[in-house]
Enzyme design. Sequence first.
Site: not given
Length: 607
Positions: A189, A567
């Site tokens: 993250h 992506c």
Amino acid sequence: MSLLKRGFVSKGEDVVAGIRTPQDLDAMKNCMPEAYKELVHNCKILERHYKDMMDIEFTVQENKLWMLQCRTGKRTGACAVKIAVDMVKEGLVDKRSAIKMVEPQHLDQLLHPQFDNPSAYKDKVVAVGLPASPGAAIGQIVFHADDAEQWFAEGKKVILVRTETSAEDVGGMHAAAGILTARGGMTSHAAVVARGWGKCCVSGCSDIQVDDNAKVLEVGERVIREGEWISLNGSTGEVILGKQALSPPALSNDLGTFMSWTDEMAKLKVMANVDTPADAAMARKNGARGIGLCRTEHMFFATEERIKSMRKMILAVTPEQRNAALHVLLPFQRSDFEGIFRAMDGLPVTIRLLDPPLHEFLPEAHLEDMVAELSRETGLTEEEVLSKVEKLSEVNPMLGLRGCRLGISFPELTEMQARAIFEAALAVTKEGIVVHPEIMVPLVGTPQELGHQATLIRGVAKKVFAEAGSSVNYKVGTMIEVPRAAFVADEIAKEAEFFSFGTNDLTQMAFGYSRDDVGKFLPIYLSQGILETDPFQVLDQKSVGELIKIATEKGRKTNPTLEVGICGEHGGDPASVAFLSKAGLDYVSCSPFRVPIARLAAAQAAV
């Protein structure tokens, strides 16, 4: 002429030893005019011959010039771009050759702050982690996201230090100059968010121990307390004591000229991964030709009101309660999409439906503080709240209730997001904005999963268009990030108008490596040659690359007009971009600050 001036009036060994200070080459023009004239002539010959900026060594003895040796000159990022542009203007090289003269790390230097003199701090390096997001940062240590926001508001530079970050930390991450985590890999993250914002980040630094409660950072015997200054080198992973001198990014007009040449040559489009209107504007400024990934989950954490409404939706017992919470979230989502559509006027915007595990909205670390408040707001008893949360907990959340599984389990969520997208698209169209929304269903592994979600999305589109009396063109596609999806891509392509490979998760599942925990063993694998490169940084062509090839070929057999891109974070890696260009993909999408590097890599792959 791109001449590197390395001349001096003294003995070479004296200069190397530091006994003599070299004079500028212009001094030779005055005291040895004939030798200087001959030197300039020889430099032009060498530059024309090698078609590059040369580092030239010479000596003058009794007014006679002797050429000793030459080699390709070393250069900074700003110099590399200037040399390439100057040589095209002088007719020494063509644009294709100029594109090869600039390396991706040169552009990194231009786009991010760097340390003035990295060799000066080597004795102050106390730990080394993963170079998760390039550049350099200095700041005072803080251990909580709230503190980072408060200190930033007071005008302080901070480094946010966490064991690992979660979506709840995004406010503090945005306020921080840099981010340091003890756990997490290159696609954790912290790493993904930092790269998206162009912030320096060192992740997976196993040398450090973080004590949030005591607000201290331990490195071996050393204890570093909140408020002390440290520096981070996101390009090397170094953690450095104290404040080190920084150089700001060095942009020039030559860069714009050079980047226009890359777009002329490239066959692969470069898009960007963005989550906010501000990110979208930055992506467009950096040359992105659309948004390849808009992650909607970060929008739910933007304000306390949004988080609370999301938690109410998760804890809802009836569809009516769930719809009431989603009704509050709808205008927030619609407003966010309107801003992104305005920023990307005329360019495609690919929006991924909600993807993360629901436990991220109910973090265990803060659960005790939230239970009473959630009980008051939902009407459930504290025991019922705890029971609902326990049912949501999963042994392996990244393989649990997330992605399309969320939309199938809670169809109201998909319908709300689809409505927000279509209403936003219609609203900005009235302003004269050209909108190309593309809705992406994540984590599909079967054609039935995509079929279920696509039917919901298209049904909402019909309702919204009927209500408004107008419509927009849109696409529905999917994110291929489960290996099974690659093998049944021909069936999935019957429902999909585009494929976008989520190479972060695809790599995780292909290798069986947790992308958040890989930092514990990856340095050992790399140092012992078990792996040549970090597969979360550089696409593994033998496994993930083959899955991409298989899915692309199968998908286009069923649907010849299928648009295919990626992506994942590999979209900004030059070696991966080169492979994907040859594999026949239409585009890559990466963090806004990596767009120029991907544009260069796409051009270099083409030439």
